[in-house]
Design an enzyme around this catalytic site. Sequence first.
Site, mmCIF file in Angstrom:
data_model
loop_
_atom_site.group_PDB
_atom_site.id
_atom_site.type_symbol
_atom_site.label_atom_id
_atom_site.label_comp_id
_atom_site.label_asym_id
_atom_site.label_seq_id
_atom_site.Cartn_x
_atom_site.Cartn_y
_atom_site.Cartn_z
ATOM 1 N N GLU A 14 -33.213 -43.252 42.809
ATOM 2 C CA GLU A 14 -32.190 -43.656 43.781
ATOM 3 C C GLU A 14 -31.866 -45.129 43.687
ATOM 4 O OE1 GLU A 14 -30.643 -45.044 47.745
ATOM 5 O OE2 GLU A 14 -32.419 -45.666 46.621
ATOM 6 N N ASP A 52 -39.009 -43.425 44.236
ATOM 7 C CA ASP A 52 -38.941 -44.631 43.406
ATOM 8 C C ASP A 52 -38.748 -45.836 44.316
ATOM 9 O OD1 ASP A 52 -36.265 -43.596 43.921
ATOM 10 O OD2 ASP A 52 -35.515 -45.209 42.650
#
Length: 438
Positions: free
Chosen positions: A143, A79
């Site tokens: 994250e 991500d």
Amino acid sequence: MNTTVEQKLGRLIAFPTIAGTVDYPEDPAAFEGCREAIHTMYPAVAGTCERHVIFGRGLVYRWQGKAKDRPWVMMAHYDVVPAPDEGWERPPFSGDVTEGFIHGRGAVDTKGTLAAMLQAAEELIQAGFTPAQDIYFCFSGDEETYGPTTGRIIEWLRERDALPWAVLDEGGQVEAGTVPGFSGYAAMVGVAEKGMAQVQLSATGPGGHASRPPRESQAEILARALVRLSKNPFQMRIISPVKEALKELSQGSAGPYRLIYRWPGLFSPFIKRFARLRSGSIAALFRTTCAVTQLRGSDASNVLPVTVTAGLNLRLLPGESQESAVNYLKEAIRDSRVKVNLITGNDPSPVSQMEGPAFERIKKAAGAVWPGVMTLPALMVGATDAYHYCAICPRVYRFSPLRVSPDIADTVHAANERLPVKALEEAVAFYKTLFKTP
């Protein structure tokens, strides 16, 4: 025609895997597409390693070794943070490979290391190599938003009786001129990371019309509190990872710096004074930092606010705690009218082992790729998903094997993020050496 690792990274960047926020809703198809691209671009990995999707967003590959008693976990996240078009010389999700760089959001943070470690495994598998111990590639997809995926991956590993013997996640890089007087390269391996505390200061009292201001408004009370905090920062300390790094750096430093770094306790006044003058990331290594990030008062320009607030973001030095930091704020402010409330946070991580076979393995891999490099323990001033592993493993390391210049490092979370092709190739070489080292 074989696809190069830089082309693979470019393809991964092209998926806009933006971690969801209020302003940037997630695109589930981008995340699914990125996971499938990973699987198809590394056929040897896909054909040899077990593949598991954890909690919908986590992606785990188990590369079975000759033994499973001391497994390594290799971490990255796919991500990325939002990338508004303003300021970008190329579209942020172009994945262009041109002029020696791979361009786009996530190139450094951290699709680059993800692509490199899988490329290393791909080449070794094709050559018939089997690692000495199991290796788990654990990739999270949330994250950047402090999501739950890494925690779920740890639960999954626990259920399989596969908790890691050592962990390697993103972190420090290969830097030149790390400190004044040192001219060589240093591989900075994070052995600890600072904690975080989000704190709200508030002052409440009578509101009213701005044409009849009181002798002292809530805004003025809060402003004085902020000035006191600015004049009374947290005390500086030289913690063990920083102290050990300075001692190591003394060997390659010139002039008086050699002596100062060799004895950091004796020369701590000089070191702390230098850090205060430099501020920024240098000072952050020596103290708990306190940054004002939010201010809020009245919604109208002619109305006195009943309550004014200030949001503070603290990054806690190891040895500090959320509780001790809040108590320090109260003592520094010295005004009972200002309320100090801890909103959220976490204490600093433990300090991982700075010597032993796991650290030496990283050191050996770095030395093979960058001859003459010094591999040093470091303190991470930001947060990583590796934090979650600290409760179950004493060997948690944070190192991105990327040799990049400061201007490239500064593009992380900013416009024009890009990674030199040579740096990516060196990262592949690092991981191959790490995997082959018993």
